[in-house]
Design a protein around this motif. Structure first.
Motif, PDB file in Angstrom:
ATOM      1  N   ASP A 138      20.548  33.526  66.230  1.00 30.12           N
ATOM      2  CA  ASP A 138      21.047  34.383  65.147  1.00 30.12           C
ATOM      3  C   ASP A 138      22.204  33.712  64.416  1.00 30.12           C
ATOM      4  O   ASP A 138      22.351  33.850  63.198  1.00 30.12           O
ATOM      5  CB  ASP A 138      21.490  35.738  65.702  1.00 30.12           C
ATOM      6  N   ARG A 139      23.022  32.965  65.168  1.00 31.66           N
ATOM      7  CA  ARG A 139      24.149  32.267  64.548  1.00 31.66           C
ATOM      8  C   ARG A 139      23.655  31.153  63.634  1.00 31.66           C
ATOM      9  O   ARG A 139      24.219  30.927  62.559  1.00 31.66           O
ATOM     10  CB  ARG A 139      25.044  31.700  65.646  1.00 31.66           C
ATOM     11  N   VAL A 140      22.613  30.444  64.058  1.00 25.55           N
ATOM     12  CA  VAL A 140      22.032  29.407  63.201  1.00 25.55           C
ATOM     13  C   VAL A 140      21.558  30.020  61.884  1.00 25.55           C
ATOM     14  O   VAL A 140      21.842  29.512  60.792  1.00 25.55           O
ATOM     15  CB  VAL A 140      20.863  28.694  63.907  1.00 25.55           C
ATOM     16  N   CYS A 141      20.846  31.130  61.980  1.00 24.78           N
ATOM     17  CA  CYS A 141      20.338  31.795  60.775  1.00 24.78           C
ATOM     18  C   CYS A 141      21.485  32.271  59.886  1.00 24.78           C
ATOM     19  O   CYS A 141      21.416  32.157  58.652  1.00 24.78           O
ATOM     20  CB  CYS A 141      19.443  32.972  61.169  1.00 24.78           C
ATOM     21  N   ALA A 142      22.542  32.788  60.490  1.00 24.37           N
ATOM     22  CA  ALA A 142      23.694  33.244  59.712  1.00 24.37           C
ATOM     23  C   ALA A 142      24.348  32.074  58.980  1.00 24.37           C
ATOM     24  O   ALA A 142      24.784  32.213  57.822  1.00 24.37           O
ATOM     25  CB  ALA A 142      24.707  33.934  60.624  1.00 24.37           C
ATOM     26  N   MET A 143      24.416  30.914  59.647  1.00 25.01           N
ATOM     27  CA  MET A 143      24.991  29.733  59.010  1.00 25.01           C
ATOM     28  C   MET A 143      24.128  29.271  57.837  1.00 25.01           C
ATOM     29  O   MET A 143      24.638  28.891  56.780  1.00 25.01           O
ATOM     30  CB  MET A 143      25.116  28.592  60.032  1.00 25.01           C
ATOM     31  N   LEU A 144      22.817  29.296  58.008  1.00 25.19           N
ATOM     32  CA  LEU A 144      21.924  28.920  56.914  1.00 25.19           C
ATOM     33  C   LEU A 144      22.060  29.883  55.742  1.00 25.19           C
ATOM     34  O   LEU A 144      22.029  29.482  54.570  1.00 25.19           O
ATOM     35  CB  LEU A 144      20.474  28.870  57.398  1.00 25.19           C
ATOM     36  N   ASP A 145      22.213  31.169  56.054  1.00 26.90           N
ATOM     37  CA  ASP A 145      22.453  32.151  54.996  1.00 26.90           C
ATOM     38  C   ASP A 145      23.733  31.823  54.233  1.00 26.90           C
ATOM     39  O   ASP A 145      23.775  31.866  52.998  1.00 26.90           O
ATOM     40  CB  ASP A 145      22.549  33.561  55.585  1.00 26.90           C
ATOM     41  N   ALA A 146      24.787  31.485  54.972  1.00 25.54           N
ATOM     42  CA  ALA A 146      26.070  31.175  54.340  1.00 25.54           C
ATOM     43  C   ALA A 146      25.982  29.918  53.480  1.00 25.54           C
ATOM     44  O   ALA A 146      26.639  29.822  52.435  1.00 25.54           O
ATOM     45  CB  ALA A 146      27.145  31.008  55.413  1.00 25.54           C
ATOM     46  N   LEU A 147      25.164  28.949  53.917  1.00 33.57           N
ATOM     47  CA  LEU A 147      24.984  27.715  53.158  1.00 33.57           C
ATOM     48  C   LEU A 147      24.052  27.891  51.967  1.00 33.57           C
ATOM     49  O   LEU A 147      23.975  27.018  51.094  1.00 33.57           O
ATOM     50  CB  LEU A 147      24.422  26.615  54.073  1.00 33.57           C
ATOM     51  N   GLY A 148      23.320  29.011  51.935  1.00 34.21           N
ATOM     52  CA  GLY A 148      22.352  29.230  50.869  1.00 34.21           C
ATOM     53  C   GLY A 148      21.095  28.403  51.025  1.00 34.21           C
ATOM     54  O   GLY A 148      20.396  28.121  50.040  1.00 34.21           O
ATOM     55  N   THR A 149      20.796  27.997  52.267  1.00 35.16           N
ATOM     56  CA  THR A 149      19.596  27.213  52.537  1.00 35.16           C
ATOM     57  C   THR A 149      18.438  28.137  52.866  1.00 35.16           C
ATOM     58  O   THR A 149      18.469  28.826  53.891  1.00 35.16           O
ATOM     59  CB  THR A 149      19.833  26.254  53.717  1.00 35.16           C
ATOM     60  N   PRO A 150      17.411  28.222  52.019  1.00 35.82           N
ATOM     61  CA  PRO A 150      16.306  29.159  52.264  1.00 35.82           C
ATOM     62  C   PRO A 150      15.520  28.781  53.523  1.00 35.82           C
ATOM     63  O   PRO A 150      15.293  27.607  53.792  1.00 35.82           O
ATOM     64  CB  PRO A 150      15.434  29.041  51.017  1.00 35.82           C
TER      65      PRO A 150
END
Length: 442
Positions: free
Chosen positions: A244-256
């Motif tokens: 979940d943390r990985v996904c949250a980081m990708l969300d923050a980076l704007g990486t689809p």
């Protein structure tokens, strides 16, 4: 005896002017340079490992019950009776190098990148060759989910920089070995009742590595993959929190990205995060995976290390990236031709080579036809074959006067600036002044 040819699936990569219809070496080099520059800016440093390794490295690291080891490796016995193979992937060799040279004893976190050929005995197809090329990154000593996200985002940024926009990142978690074992048991229970309907390959996988059944492209297996258990349901609280943390980081980076529980990766060393970059343009056909990677915290121990080391990495296929990337607009290079206005004068020939060398040292692409043919033939080559922007003419008179005749090939014949004499001591500076401002030094 017939003309020798390259081995099927191991292709020549030639310059742009040597063969039409193929990706020229200039585009390969541009991609690799863009990758290296992006990695260096992110604090990665290049590592180069041998093309040959002991076969045991991949049997222990990749896993004996994998397609790579069972069917695809170029493995053989050398003259000393040692079992060696051409490397099928880059991660195991990089980890072996880190262990052998004790790099983590000097640096708690190691960030490496690599680029080079890999070898697998697969049937060649579009985007798939037996000698193929990968670029990849490895991070050792960092257990943070942020490291997983940064590696994914680094690759996504490279794709966009290359003009590849039609792709999606599929992400999943493999958990740890304990959760994966529970998942394996659930998969066997799911597929076992359909055993007689599965493809022979999936039946064999069911006994040895049931996660690989999910990778099957055989249409006989497709109906039974529907409704298969999701590994996300077997993760511990800590494993789910990491994902979940990985996904949250990708969300923050704007990486689809999309969460895809069917992404299990076929190599035994993966734990926690796994991911795959998939081309969605349709240009690659069935071979639409641009690259993949994940976390492999147990690989150091598996290869003889004293303890587990957190590690995450990825590899991208160069051939597939070149197929997916748009061809860049042609840019005419700035070239200079040094022409000797004498077929037999040794002093003129030596002065021509010296001038070309001085230009190259200053970062200018300079050509000399060392056959020293007629003035007409040298001018034809400069104009038609090289497309030279400038021609620098040297003859006996120029040497005697300490000058060089500079001809600007872009100007019309009646332009008074078309050809003029420049002092030999100043000609390199004059060429640099005339060079397009957009043209970098080499």
């Amino acid at each position: 005896m017939g003309t020798l040819q390259a081995i099927t699936g191991m292709n020549d990569i030639l310059p742009a002017d040597a063969r039409a219809g193929e990706v020229p070496v200039e585009r390969w080099r541009a991609l690799e340079e863009a990758f290296r520059a992006r990695c260096e800016r992110a604090g990665f440093r290049e590592v180069r490992t041998p093309h040959c390794e002991y076969t045991e490295l991949f049997e222990r690291g990749v896993g004996e019950v994998t397609d790579i080891v069972e069917k695809e490796m170029y493995s053989f016995e050398d003259r000393g009776g040692r079992h060696i193979c051409l490397r099928p992937e880059g991660t195991a060799g990089a980890v072996r190098a880190a262990l052998e040279h004790s790099v983590l004893e000097r640096n708690p976190v190691v960030r490496w990148y690599y680029a080079g050929p890999m070898f697998r005995a697969e049937k060649p197809a579009k985007g798939r060759t037996r000698q193929f090329h990968q670029v990849g990154v490895e991070v050792y000593g960092d257990a943070s989910p942020a490291a997983d996200a940064e590696v994914i985002d680094l690759a996504a940024g490279l794709l966009r920089a290359l003009g590849v926009t039609d792709f999606v990142v599929h992400v999943n978690s493999m958990g740890t070995r304990a959760s994966r074992q529970r998942y394996r048991e659930a998969l066997v229970a799911h597929f076992e009742p359909a055993r007689e309907h599965l493809s022979p390959e999936s039946v064999a996988r069911l006994a040895k590595n049931p996660l690989r059944v999910l990778d099957s492209k055989d249409p006989r297996d497709a109906p039974y993959k529907v409704g298969a258990p999701s590994i996300l349901d077997f993760l511990s609280v800590e494993e789910r929190a990491h994902f979940d943390r990985v996904c949250a980081m990708l969300d923050a980076l704007g990486t689809p990205y999309v969460v895809d529980p069917t992404i299990v990766r076929g190599l035994d060393y993966y734990t926690h995060t796994v991911f795959e970059f998939v081309d969605t343009s349709g240009r690659l056909g069935a071979q639409n995976a641009l690259g993949a990677g994940g976390r492999y915290d147990g690989l150091f121990r598996e290869l003889g290390g004293a303890a587990e080391v957190p590690a995450v990495g990825l590899a991208l296929g160069v051939e597939r990236l070149l197929l997916a990337a748009p061809e860049p607009a042609a840019q005419k290079p700035f070239r200079v031709a040094v022409v000797a206005a004498s077929k037999d004068d040794l002093a003129v020939h030596a002065a021509s080579l010296t001038l070309a060398r001085d230009l190259r040292e200053a970062g200018v692409e300079a050509h000399v036809d060392t056959r020293f043919g007629s003035l007409k033939s040298q001018m034809n080559r400069a104009n038609e074959q090289l497309g030279a922007a400038l021609v620098l003419l040297l003859g006996g008179n120029e040497i005697a006067n300490g000058t060089v005749s500079v001809r600007d090939m872009a100007l019309p014949k009646d332009d008074p600036r078309k050809q003029r004499d420049v002092a030999r001591a100043e000609v390199v500076a004059e060429v640099l002044r005339l060079r397009s401002p957009a043209e970098p030094a080499r």
